[in-house]
Design an enzyme around this catalytic site. Structure first.
Site, PDB file in Angstrom:
ATOM      1  CB  SER A  94      36.367  44.968  41.106  1.00 22.53           C
ATOM      2  OG  SER A  94      36.487  45.813  39.990  1.00 22.53           O
ATOM      3  CG  ASP A 126      29.169  48.211  39.036  1.00 25.92           C
ATOM      4  OD1 ASP A 126      29.861  49.241  38.954  1.00 25.92           O
ATOM      5  OD2 ASP A 126      29.654  47.086  39.234  1.00 25.92           O
ATOM      6  CG  HIS A 163      32.583  48.693  41.403  1.00 22.72           C
ATOM      7  ND1 HIS A 163      32.347  47.660  40.531  1.00 22.72           N
ATOM      8  CD2 HIS A 163      33.899  48.582  41.740  1.00 22.72           C
ATOM      9  CE1 HIS A 163      33.448  46.965  40.341  1.00 22.72           C
ATOM     10  NE2 HIS A 163      34.404  47.507  41.068  1.00 22.72           N
TER      11      HIS A 163
END
Length: 799
Positions: A665, A738, A772
């Site tokens: 991330s 995601d 994610h």
């Protein structure tokens, strides 16, 4: 080393397009010993009953099959809903429950159907019942367990709707369950039109609407119809003894209702049209009302409009955070913004707390807050609360003690500190539920029990303290042993004489113990075995060092089992940048060397099994004014990385020419920036990142400025704009589904295109059906295989 020079922003932003035909490859596996560790069972989760008599241990699985993830799913309104069983998508399930009688130590296994996939178990307020959901392909069922015989049984005829909540709660009388059920009269799901009825149109006319880049939003009228169909629920009241079911009001888009402390009323939040194609469901119009015990509306509290114009970092106007006053029978408390919800507005007070009895026509002001409201803690002492406000410009939080009967005379400051100050963090209040299910922070006279992480220059040593609100001093009742990691879970038997703790060490797996506070005597309650004894030889320590500007840094250094002193190893440096206002707080130590080392999922710590050293959680502080700190983002992370590598090189632990960097991330964003702006690393791994900040123009992470207000800063920190400077191999991994704000899959695809266009060495791995974070067992094992192969080729065996 690459020069850090001022970047001139080109007048036109562009996307690069190249001919690229992606290929589907079969899933791959890492070495067999790694697969065995990945498949080892995790430690169970503990659920202590409200009266403190029983400990429920729940085994779980958080790696579903790719087949499970591939089932049909509606990605709408910021939600992911499974049409097969009208639920919100879940990827972690409980698979076994066992009860431990804390007084006797007796263990009872609760018999579940073979292959059962269950939701969170919930104790009734009187410990007589446990309720939980069971997920099947066709429905989410409601199940009950009685403490009389500990036998589990399905409540027939009830299909839970778990889109907005777990779907059930115990009523304060302990004789009923309130259930959010699928409307049995809803009919078939809306079919998608074969021919569009017309174009999708959105319009704006002068209103400023700066919204983040949300995912999975509504796109058309068919999405709206699907959202209403699957999210709408019918409230039902079920008698636990007779099984009688009573419907309350009519089906609607209800969020989880909340009973008043006296059990006579319900606080109900209900979404309604018009919906939005720009923001998720929680910004949709919402009616807030109070019902009586049989479901008849008695008072409209507020009707909140669609919230598309909320300023960046701001809040909605009108009543928010509406809840019951837990010290009254049926009085409401809420917060209202006094600055139009705009954090940039110059006002003497940002928020005010309001109260209103159901019998009153108008609310009354309780207390004015200089900064933004951040929460309330309901103290056990009558009419006493702790109110916390937050100043985002200083990253500062202040907590007041208030007496709701005379709040203006009781605004005494209890805590006043940086949000990031771990050393002085008092912890969080320890809550208990009374027999009506109302939760209060436990007290002894005028002191509150707080449980904290116990951060210190030697690492984390969790504690339980009794903090006196008058003297502002805490008395430590329990704290972790110096050679272990132990933390307080809860008190047993409705008093404070005995407590339940979780204890672990680098060699002992985590287990639960009953501790006598007076004598210190402890009795083991659980017996979780070491799932991977071959890992016990791993060495770890808290590493401290400084970067060139004097800021203290730290990280956890892991060395593989069997490491011989003096051997220089390849290094995996794993990090995630965090923002701070001052260097002193940024320099505080984070983590503990006393925790049990357990490798799970697709963790970078698995590199220890492949002969690497790992510096985990290497601090990458970005220090400065919240508005301008990103102007020096690149310089600060490069300096932090340099300090870590230099320290490990001087220790003789690593080969500085064989250092790789990785992150997930925002850590992936950091990784790409490090490769673009320095030559410290041989290669990098970036998972689920965002690389082009012009695609997140209304802010990212803690950045408050828009692209048009800070054009050069956005360009400077976007590694996509510096793809021509990345000459180290970069592995990009991303979930094709995601849904995290800003890290949409396009970010990795465009980064790959840019790198390919400049002749870089790169590989793009797009994981089907993954979000994610990656959940399917096939995906987890494939990610490990990809990471091992990449670093073995470009770091460990680099020429």
């Amino acid at each position: 080393m690459k020069k850090l020079t001022k970047t001139l922003v080109p007048p036109v932003f562009f996307l690069l397009f190249f001919s690229f035909v992606p290929a589907r490859e079969p899933y791959r596996l890492p070495p067999k010993d790694v697969v065995k560790i990945v498949d080892a069972p995790p430690p169970p989760r503990a659920f202590i009953s409200n009266r403190g008599k029983y400990l429920l241990l729940a085994d779980y699985t958080n790696m579903p099959s790719i087949e499970y993830l591939a089932q049909p799913m509606h990605r709408i309104a910021g939600l992911r809903m499974l049409p097969g069983n009208s639920s919100r998508q879940q990827t972690s399930f409980f698979i076994a429950f066992r009860i431990i009688d804390i007084a006797t130590g007796k263990i009872v296994e609760i018999e579940l159907p073979d292959g059962a996939r269950c939701g969170y178990p919930v104790w009734s307020n009187d410990d007589r019942w446990i309720a939980f959901s069971r997920y099947t392909n066709a429905a989410v069922q409601l199940w009950l367990v009685s403490s009389e015989d500990w036998k589990a049984g399905q409540v027939k005829g009830i299909q839970l709707n778990t889109v907005f909540s777990r779907g059930f709660q115990f009523v304060p009388d302990n004789e009923h369950l309130l259930v959010m059920a699928v409307d049995e009269n809803r009919g078939p799901a809306p079919g998608k039109p074969l021919v569009p009825v017309g174009p999708v149109i959105q319009e704006t006319s002068g209103k400023v609407s700066k919204v983040r880049t949300y995912q999975d939003l509504l796109k058309n009228s068919h999405d709206e119809a699907l959202f209403e169909y699957y999210a709408k629920s019918q409230l039902l009241k079920i008698n636990l003894n007779s099984g009688k079911v009573t419907a309350m009001n009519k089906p609607a888009l209800y969020l989880e209702p909340d009973y008043s402390p006296d059990g006579g009323y319900l606080l109900v939040h209900r979404l309604h049209r018009p919906f939005s194609y720009s923001v998720p469901w929680y910004r949709f119009p919402m009616s807030i009302e109070v019902w009586d015990a049989i479901g008849t509306p008695v008072k409209r509290v507020a009707d909140k409009p669609l919230a598309e114009e909320v300023p960046i970092g701001g809040v909605v106007t009108g009543p928010r955070d509406v809840e019951w006053n837990r010290h009254a029978g049926h009085e409401l408390l809420w917060v209202e913004a006094l600055d139009g919800g705009d954090p940039e507005a110059e006002v003497p007070h940002r928020d005010r707390i309001m109260r209103m009895a159901l019998e009153s026509e108008q609310p009354a002001e309780v207390f004015l807050l200089k900064h933004r409201y951040r929460g309330i803690d309901w103290l056990q002492k009558k009419n006493n609360v702790l109110i916390t406000e937050y100043d985002w410009k200083k990253r500062w939080r202040t907590t007041y003690r208030l007496d709701l009967t005379d709040p203006q005379e009781s605004d005494r400051i209890v805590f006043d500190m940086s949000r990031n100050d771990r050393y002085n963090d008092p912890g969080r209040p320890v809550y208990f539920r009374n027999r009506k299910g109302v939760a209060f922070a436990r007290m002894k006279e005028d002191a509150v029990y707080f449980s904290g992480r116990g951060a210190s220059p030697q690492g984390d040593f969790p504690f339980l303290q009794l903090f006196d609100l008058q003297s502002k001093k805490g008395e430590k009742i329990f704290f972790s042993a110096t050679d272990r990691y132990e933390y307080f879970e809860d008190f047993a038997f409705e008093n404070t004489e005995k407590m339940i703790i979780r204890s672990e060490s680098p060699t002992d797996p985590p287990n639960y113990y009953l501790v006598n506070q007076a004598t210190g005597k402890r009795r083991k309650l659980s017996n979780y075995k070491d799932p991977a004894p071959q890992l016990r030889g791993i060495h770890k320590q808290i590493l401290t060092y400084k970067r060139k500007d004097g800021v203290g840094l730290s990280g956890t250094l892991y060395l593989p089992a069997g490491y011989k002193k003096g051997t220089r190893l390849p290094l995996m440096l794993w990090a995630y940048p965090r923002e701070y206002s001052d260097a002193k707080v940024a320099s505080q130590i984070r983590g503990s060397a006393n925790r049990f080392t357990r490798l799970s999922g697709y963790s970078h710590l698995f590199f220890l099994t492949q002969g690497y050293a790992v510096l985990d959680g290497a601090q990458m502080p970005v220090i400065g004014d919240p508005k301008t700190m990103n102007d020096t983002f690149v310089e600060q992370i490069v300096s932090s990385a340099q300090a870590a590598i230099d320290t490990l090189d001087r220790m003789g632990v690593i080969d500085p020419d064989r250092v790789g960097v990785g992150g997930h991330s925002y850590g992936a964003f950091m990784t790409a920036n490090l490769l673009a702006h320095c030559d410290l690393f041989a290669a990098g791994i970036a998972r689920s990142g965002a690389y082009n900040r012009t695609l997140t123009p209304f802010g990212f992470q803690s950045e408050r400025r828009t692209l048009w207000q800070a054009l050069e800063a956005y360009f400077r920190v976007s590694p996509f704009m510096h793809a021509d400077q990345i000459n180290e191999p970069l592995l990009l991994i991303h979930g094709e589904a995601d849904n995290n704000s800003g890290t949409f899959p396009l970010q990795s695809r465009r980064m790959f295109h840019a790198l390919k266009g400049h002749g870089a060495t790169t590989r793009l791995v797009m994981l089907p059906y993954e979000s994610h974070g990656y959940r399917a067992r096939e995906s987890v094992l494939h990610v490990l295989a990809e990471m091992f192969e990449w670093f073995d080729k470009y770091v460990k065996n680099a020429r």
